[in-house]
Enzyme design. Structure first.
Site, PDB file in Angstrom:
ATOM      1  N   GLU A  35      44.406  46.227  30.935  1.00  0.00           N
ATOM      2  CA  GLU A  35      45.640  45.549  30.506  1.00  0.00           C
ATOM      3  C   GLU A  35      46.084  44.472  31.495  1.00  0.00           C
ATOM      4  O   GLU A  35      46.780  43.540  31.113  1.00  0.00           O
ATOM      5  CB  GLU A  35      46.772  46.574  30.304  1.00  0.00           C
ATOM      6  CG  GLU A  35      46.618  47.409  29.042  1.00  0.00           C
ATOM      7  CD  GLU A  35      46.586  46.559  27.770  1.00  0.00           C
ATOM      8  OE1 GLU A  35      47.281  45.535  27.702  1.00  0.00           O
ATOM      9  OE2 GLU A  35      45.821  46.920  26.854  1.00  0.00           O
ATOM     10  N   HIS A  37      44.059  42.325  33.137  1.00  0.00           N
ATOM     11  CA  HIS A  37      43.337  41.119  32.716  1.00  0.00           C
ATOM     12  C   HIS A  37      43.913  40.590  31.395  1.00  0.00           C
ATOM     13  O   HIS A  37      44.116  39.385  31.227  1.00  0.00           O
ATOM     14  CB  HIS A  37      41.855  41.425  32.468  1.00  0.00           C
ATOM     15  CG  HIS A  37      41.108  41.947  33.657  1.00  0.00           C
ATOM     16  ND1 HIS A  37      40.646  43.227  33.739  1.00  0.00           N
ATOM     17  CD2 HIS A  37      40.714  41.334  34.802  1.00  0.00           C
ATOM     18  CE1 HIS A  37      39.999  43.397  34.881  1.00  0.00           C
ATOM     19  NE2 HIS A  37      40.032  42.270  35.553  1.00  0.00           N
TER      20      HIS A  37
HETATM   21  P1  AMP Z   1      39.083  40.808  38.728  1.00  0.00           P
HETATM   22  O1  AMP Z   1      38.318  41.067  37.484  1.00  0.00           O
HETATM   23  O2  AMP Z   1      39.422  42.038  39.510  1.00  0.00           O
HETATM   24  O3  AMP Z   1      38.495  39.704  39.577  1.00  0.00           O
HETATM   25  O4  AMP Z   1      40.494  40.243  38.259  1.00  0.00           O
HETATM   26  C1  AMP Z   1      40.596  39.094  37.458  1.00  0.00           C
HETATM   27  C2  AMP Z   1      42.022  38.631  37.423  1.00  0.00           C
HETATM   28  O5  AMP Z   1      42.845  39.674  36.880  1.00  0.00           O
HETATM   29  C3  AMP Z   1      42.568  38.323  38.820  1.00  0.00           C
HETATM   30  O6  AMP Z   1      43.385  37.166  38.743  1.00  0.00           O
HETATM   31  C4  AMP Z   1      43.383  39.544  39.131  1.00  0.00           C
HETATM   32  O7  AMP Z   1      44.445  39.318  40.032  1.00  0.00           O
HETATM   33  C5  AMP Z   1      43.920  39.914  37.757  1.00  0.00           C
HETATM   34  N1  AMP Z   1      44.309  41.330  37.728  1.00  0.00           N
HETATM   35  C6  AMP Z   1      43.537  42.397  38.064  1.00  0.00           C
HETATM   36  N2  AMP Z   1      44.247  43.541  37.975  1.00  0.00           N
HETATM   37  C7  AMP Z   1      45.496  43.186  37.589  1.00  0.00           C
HETATM   38  C8  AMP Z   1      46.713  43.909  37.326  1.00  0.00           C
HETATM   39  N3  AMP Z   1      46.787  45.237  37.451  1.00  0.00           N
HETATM   40  N4  AMP Z   1      47.796  43.217  36.945  1.00  0.00           N
HETATM   41  C9  AMP Z   1      47.740  41.862  36.823  1.00  0.00           C
HETATM   42  N5  AMP Z   1      46.642  41.123  37.042  1.00  0.00           N
HETATM   43  C10 AMP Z   1      45.532  41.771  37.433  1.00  0.00           C
END
Ligand code: AMP
Length: 280
Positions: A35, A37
Protein backbone atom coordinates in the site's frame (compact mmCIF):
# COMPACT_ATOMS: atom_id res chain seq x y z
CA UNK A 1 -10.41 1.20 -17.33
CA UNK A 2 -7.11 1.45 -19.20
CA UNK A 3 -4.94 -1.62 -19.69
CA UNK A 4 -1.49 -1.54 -18.10
CA UNK A 5 1.17 -1.67 -20.82
CA UNK A 6 4.38 -3.55 -19.94
CA UNK A 7 7.80 -2.88 -21.44
CA UNK A 8 11.33 -4.08 -20.78
CA UNK A 9 13.87 -2.72 -23.28
CA UNK A 10 14.76 0.96 -23.73
CA UNK A 11 13.38 0.95 -27.28
CA UNK A 12 10.08 -0.46 -26.08
CA UNK A 13 10.00 2.16 -23.33
CA UNK A 14 10.75 5.04 -25.71
CA UNK A 15 8.14 3.86 -28.25
CA UNK A 16 5.51 3.68 -25.53
CA UNK A 17 6.64 6.92 -23.86
CA UNK A 18 6.52 8.91 -27.10
CA UNK A 19 2.75 8.58 -27.39
CA UNK A 20 1.80 8.92 -23.71
CA UNK A 21 -0.55 11.79 -22.87
CA UNK A 22 1.33 14.54 -20.98
CA UNK A 23 2.17 15.27 -18.21
CA UNK A 24 3.89 12.05 -17.26
CA UNK A 25 4.63 10.96 -13.67
CA UNK A 26 7.20 8.35 -12.66
CA UNK A 27 7.02 6.12 -9.57
CA UNK A 28 10.37 4.33 -9.16
CA UNK A 29 10.17 1.11 -7.11
CA UNK A 30 11.98 -2.16 -6.47
CA UNK A 31 8.71 -4.10 -6.67
CA UNK A 32 6.97 -6.47 -4.25
CA UNK A 33 4.41 -3.71 -4.04
CA UNK A 34 2.36 -2.82 -0.97
CA UNK A 35 0.00 0.00 0.00
CA UNK A 36 2.97 2.36 0.50
CA UNK A 37 3.97 2.02 -3.16
CA UNK A 38 0.35 2.09 -4.31
CA UNK A 39 -0.30 5.34 -2.41
CA UNK A 40 2.35 6.92 -4.66
CA UNK A 41 0.75 5.44 -7.78
CA UNK A 42 -2.72 6.63 -6.73
CA UNK A 43 -1.46 10.13 -5.97
CA UNK A 44 0.26 10.21 -9.37
CA UNK A 45 -2.97 9.09 -11.07
CA UNK A 46 -4.72 12.12 -9.56
CA UNK A 47 -2.04 14.56 -10.67
CA UNK A 48 -0.73 13.51 -14.10
CA UNK A 49 -2.19 12.13 -17.33
CA UNK A 50 0.12 9.09 -17.55
CA UNK A 51 1.71 7.14 -14.71
CA UNK A 52 4.88 5.17 -15.42
CA UNK A 53 6.01 2.73 -12.72
CA UNK A 54 9.49 1.23 -12.83
CA UNK A 55 10.34 -2.00 -11.05
CA UNK A 56 14.07 -2.51 -10.83
CA UNK A 57 16.00 -4.09 -7.97
CA UNK A 58 19.03 -1.87 -8.34
CA UNK A 59 22.17 -3.92 -7.58
CA UNK A 60 24.41 -0.86 -7.14
CA UNK A 61 22.54 0.38 -4.07
CA UNK A 62 23.07 -2.92 -2.23
CA UNK A 63 26.32 -3.69 -0.39
CA UNK A 64 27.86 -7.13 -1.04
CA UNK A 65 26.60 -8.19 2.42
CA UNK A 66 23.05 -6.89 1.75
CA UNK A 67 19.97 -8.86 0.74
CA UNK A 68 20.11 -8.40 -3.06
CA UNK A 69 19.59 -12.07 -3.92
CA UNK A 70 16.95 -12.59 -1.24
CA UNK A 71 15.03 -9.39 -2.02
CA UNK A 72 11.38 -10.43 -2.50
CA UNK A 73 9.94 -10.46 -6.02
CA UNK A 74 6.49 -11.13 -7.50
CA UNK A 75 6.11 -9.44 -10.84
CA UNK A 76 2.77 -11.00 -11.73
CA UNK A 77 1.13 -9.80 -8.54
CA UNK A 78 2.77 -6.35 -8.88
CA UNK A 79 1.40 -5.96 -12.41
CA UNK A 80 -2.11 -6.90 -11.24
CA UNK A 81 -1.92 -4.33 -8.41
CA UNK A 82 -0.70 -1.64 -10.80
CA UNK A 83 -3.48 -2.40 -13.27
CA UNK A 84 -6.02 -2.03 -10.42
CA UNK A 85 -4.43 1.23 -9.24
CA UNK A 86 -4.70 2.82 -12.68
CA UNK A 87 -1.02 2.98 -13.70
CA UNK A 88 -0.41 3.44 -17.44
CA UNK A 89 2.95 1.83 -18.13
CA UNK A 90 5.16 -0.64 -16.26
CA UNK A 91 8.87 -0.66 -17.08
CA UNK A 92 10.91 -3.60 -15.79
CA UNK A 93 14.44 -3.21 -17.12
CA UNK A 94 17.01 -5.95 -16.55
CA UNK A 95 20.33 -5.18 -14.79
CA UNK A 96 22.08 -5.47 -18.21
CA UNK A 97 19.84 -2.76 -19.67
CA UNK A 98 20.62 -0.34 -16.84
CA UNK A 99 24.28 -1.35 -16.45
CA UNK A 100 25.71 -2.56 -19.76
CA UNK A 101 29.23 -4.05 -19.55
CA UNK A 102 31.01 -0.78 -20.45
CA UNK A 103 29.03 1.33 -17.94
CA UNK A 104 31.27 3.91 -16.22
CA UNK A 105 29.31 7.04 -15.26
CA UNK A 106 28.10 7.68 -11.71
CA UNK A 107 26.13 10.42 -9.99
CA UNK A 108 27.52 11.31 -6.58
CA UNK A 109 25.80 13.77 -4.24
CA UNK A 110 28.21 14.91 -1.53
CA UNK A 111 27.45 16.41 1.93
CA UNK A 112 23.85 15.35 2.36
CA UNK A 113 24.66 11.68 1.68
CA UNK A 114 27.20 11.54 4.52
CA UNK A 115 25.14 11.21 7.75
CA UNK A 116 22.44 8.67 8.75
CA UNK A 117 21.80 6.06 6.03
CA UNK A 118 24.87 7.21 4.10
CA UNK A 119 27.13 6.65 7.11
CA UNK A 120 25.78 3.15 7.70
CA UNK A 121 25.48 2.11 4.05
CA UNK A 122 28.59 3.33 2.18
CA UNK A 123 27.97 3.55 -1.56
CA UNK A 124 24.19 3.15 -1.16
CA UNK A 125 23.24 6.66 -2.25
CA UNK A 126 25.69 6.64 -5.16
CA UNK A 127 23.73 3.66 -6.46
CA UNK A 128 20.40 5.37 -5.78
CA UNK A 129 21.26 8.70 -7.41
CA UNK A 130 22.81 6.99 -10.41
CA UNK A 131 19.83 4.73 -11.05
CA UNK A 132 17.28 7.48 -10.41
CA UNK A 133 19.11 9.71 -12.91
CA UNK A 134 18.99 6.89 -15.45
CA UNK A 135 15.28 6.32 -14.80
CA UNK A 136 14.60 10.07 -15.12
CA UNK A 137 16.56 10.28 -18.39
CA UNK A 138 14.84 7.23 -19.84
CA UNK A 139 11.27 8.14 -18.86
CA UNK A 140 11.54 11.96 -18.92
CA UNK A 141 8.69 12.53 -16.47
CA UNK A 142 7.48 15.97 -15.43
CA UNK A 143 6.89 14.67 -11.89
CA UNK A 144 8.41 11.85 -9.83
CA UNK A 145 6.91 10.35 -6.68
CA UNK A 146 8.84 9.21 -3.60
CA UNK A 147 7.79 8.04 -0.13
CA UNK A 148 8.65 9.85 3.11
CA UNK A 149 9.43 6.34 4.44
CA UNK A 150 12.88 6.83 2.89
CA UNK A 151 13.25 10.39 4.16
CA UNK A 152 17.01 10.55 3.61
CA UNK A 153 16.57 9.30 0.04
CA UNK A 154 14.03 12.06 -0.67
CA UNK A 155 16.43 14.70 0.67
CA UNK A 156 19.24 13.36 -1.51
CA UNK A 157 17.07 13.21 -4.65
CA UNK A 158 15.80 16.77 -4.11
CA UNK A 159 19.40 17.97 -3.71
CA UNK A 160 20.42 16.15 -6.90
CA UNK A 161 17.49 17.56 -8.90
CA UNK A 162 18.39 21.10 -7.76
CA UNK A 163 22.13 20.68 -8.32
CA UNK A 164 21.78 19.18 -11.81
CA UNK A 165 18.85 21.38 -12.95
CA UNK A 166 16.69 18.34 -13.67
CA UNK A 167 13.33 19.69 -14.90
CA UNK A 168 11.34 17.35 -12.66
CA UNK A 169 9.07 18.10 -9.72
CA UNK A 170 9.67 15.74 -6.79
CA UNK A 171 6.47 14.84 -4.95
CA UNK A 172 6.66 13.24 -1.51
CA UNK A 173 3.92 11.14 0.07
CA UNK A 174 3.48 10.30 3.78
CA UNK A 175 4.46 6.94 5.29
CA UNK A 176 1.78 4.26 4.99
CA UNK A 177 1.64 2.04 8.08
CA UNK A 178 0.12 -1.26 9.07
CA UNK A 179 -2.83 -0.97 11.50
CA UNK A 180 -0.50 -1.49 14.47
CA UNK A 181 1.91 1.25 13.37
CA UNK A 182 4.67 -0.67 11.59
CA UNK A 183 5.76 1.23 8.48
CA UNK A 184 5.01 -0.86 5.41
CA UNK A 185 8.10 -2.25 3.71
CA UNK A 186 8.85 -5.05 1.25
CA UNK A 187 11.42 -6.20 3.82
CA UNK A 188 8.73 -6.81 6.49
CA UNK A 189 8.15 -10.18 4.80
CA UNK A 190 11.52 -11.33 6.19
CA UNK A 191 10.28 -11.00 9.80
CA UNK A 192 9.22 -14.11 11.72
CA UNK A 193 6.19 -13.69 14.03
CA UNK A 194 8.31 -12.76 17.08
CA UNK A 195 10.34 -10.25 15.09
CA UNK A 196 7.16 -8.83 13.56
CA UNK A 197 5.79 -8.16 17.06
CA UNK A 198 9.13 -6.75 18.24
CA UNK A 199 9.31 -4.46 15.18
CA UNK A 200 6.66 -2.27 16.79
CA UNK A 201 9.42 -0.65 18.88
CA UNK A 202 10.31 1.54 15.91
CA UNK A 203 6.96 3.28 15.60
CA UNK A 204 6.39 3.21 19.38
CA UNK A 205 9.68 4.94 20.14
CA UNK A 206 9.07 7.55 17.43
CA UNK A 207 5.57 8.18 18.80
CA UNK A 208 6.97 8.61 22.33
CA UNK A 209 9.57 11.11 21.10
CA UNK A 210 6.96 12.96 19.06
CA UNK A 211 4.54 13.26 21.96
CA UNK A 212 7.35 14.47 24.25
CA UNK A 213 8.20 17.08 21.60
CA UNK A 214 4.54 18.10 21.36
CA UNK A 215 4.46 18.61 25.14
CA UNK A 216 7.22 21.20 24.70
CA UNK A 217 10.52 19.32 24.98
CA UNK A 218 13.09 20.85 22.60
CA UNK A 219 16.27 19.08 23.73
CA UNK A 220 17.29 16.71 20.92
CA UNK A 221 19.45 14.55 23.20
CA UNK A 222 16.44 13.92 25.43
CA UNK A 223 14.38 12.78 22.43
CA UNK A 224 17.20 10.52 21.20
CA UNK A 225 17.48 8.99 24.70
CA UNK A 226 13.73 8.34 24.88
CA UNK A 227 13.88 6.46 21.56
CA UNK A 228 17.03 4.51 22.53
CA UNK A 229 15.53 3.48 25.84
CA UNK A 230 12.35 2.08 24.27
CA UNK A 231 14.27 0.21 21.57
CA UNK A 232 16.66 -1.25 24.12
CA UNK A 233 13.74 -2.68 26.13
CA UNK A 234 13.05 -5.06 23.23
CA UNK A 235 15.49 -7.99 23.38
CA UNK A 236 14.99 -8.91 19.69
CA UNK A 237 15.81 -5.39 18.49
CA UNK A 238 19.34 -4.15 17.84
CA UNK A 239 19.62 -0.41 17.45
CA UNK A 240 21.86 0.83 14.64
CA UNK A 241 21.20 4.56 15.05
CA UNK A 242 18.66 7.06 16.30
CA UNK A 243 18.76 10.60 15.07
CA UNK A 244 17.14 13.95 15.68
CA UNK A 245 18.37 16.05 12.77
CA UNK A 246 17.76 19.30 10.95
CA UNK A 247 15.17 18.42 8.29
CA UNK A 248 17.01 20.29 5.54
CA UNK A 249 20.66 19.46 6.18
CA UNK A 250 20.20 16.20 8.15
CA UNK A 251 22.82 17.40 10.63
CA UNK A 252 22.22 16.33 14.23
CA UNK A 253 20.58 19.04 16.32
CA UNK A 254 21.15 19.88 19.97
CA UNK A 255 18.12 22.14 20.43
CA UNK A 256 15.14 21.74 18.09
CA UNK A 257 14.52 25.22 16.80
CA UNK A 258 13.19 24.39 13.32
CA UNK A 259 11.68 21.54 11.30
CA UNK A 260 13.36 18.30 12.37
CA UNK A 261 13.49 14.67 11.30
CA UNK A 262 13.60 11.97 13.95
CA UNK A 263 14.70 8.72 12.37
CA UNK A 264 16.23 5.35 13.13
CA UNK A 265 17.54 2.09 11.76
CA UNK A 266 16.95 -1.05 13.83
CA UNK A 267 17.81 -4.69 13.16
CA UNK A 268 15.30 -7.43 13.98
CA UNK A 269 17.39 -10.51 13.51
CA UNK A 270 18.96 -10.05 10.07
CA UNK A 271 16.31 -7.61 8.87
CA UNK A 272 17.19 -3.93 8.88
CA UNK A 273 14.18 -1.63 9.25
CA UNK A 274 14.04 2.17 9.05
CA UNK A 275 11.36 4.58 10.16
CA UNK A 276 10.95 8.30 10.82
CA UNK A 277 8.65 11.12 11.86
CA UNK A 278 8.85 14.80 10.91
CA UNK A 279 8.60 17.33 13.73
CA UNK A 280 7.13 20.49 12.23
P1 AMP B 1 11.19 0.63 -2.72
O1 AMP B 1 10.47 -0.34 -3.57
O2 AMP B 1 11.42 0.17 -1.31
O3 AMP B 1 12.44 1.19 -3.37
O4 AMP B 1 10.23 1.89 -2.56
C1 AMP B 1 9.76 2.59 -3.68
C2 AMP B 1 9.13 3.88 -3.24
O5 AMP B 1 8.04 3.59 -2.35
C3 AMP B 1 10.10 4.76 -2.46
O6 AMP B 1 9.89 6.11 -2.84
C4 AMP B 1 9.69 4.53 -1.04
O7 AMP B 1 9.98 5.60 -0.17
C5 AMP B 1 8.19 4.34 -1.17
N1 AMP B 1 7.67 3.60 -0.01
C6 AMP B 1 8.09 2.40 0.46
N2 AMP B 1 7.42 2.06 1.57
C7 AMP B 1 6.56 3.08 1.82
C8 AMP B 1 5.58 3.34 2.84
N3 AMP B 1 5.36 2.49 3.85
N4 AMP B 1 4.88 4.48 2.77
C9 AMP B 1 5.10 5.37 1.77
N5 AMP B 1 5.99 5.19 0.78
C10 AMP B 1 6.72 4.06 0.80
Amino acid sequence: MNVLQKVTTLNELWDARSILPEPVGLVPTMGFLHEGHLSLVKRACEEVASVVVSIFINPTQFAPTDDLEAYPRNLERDAALLQESGATLLWTPTPEIIYPPDFQTWVDVEEITKPLEGAKRPGHFRGVTTVVTKLFNAVQPQKAYFGQKDAHQVAVICQMVRDLNMPIEIVTNPIIRERDGLAMSSRNTYLNPEERRAALVLSKSLAAAQSTYEKGERDATTLRRIMEKIINTEPLARLEYVSCADYDTLEEMSIISKKALISMAVYLGKTRLIDNVVLE
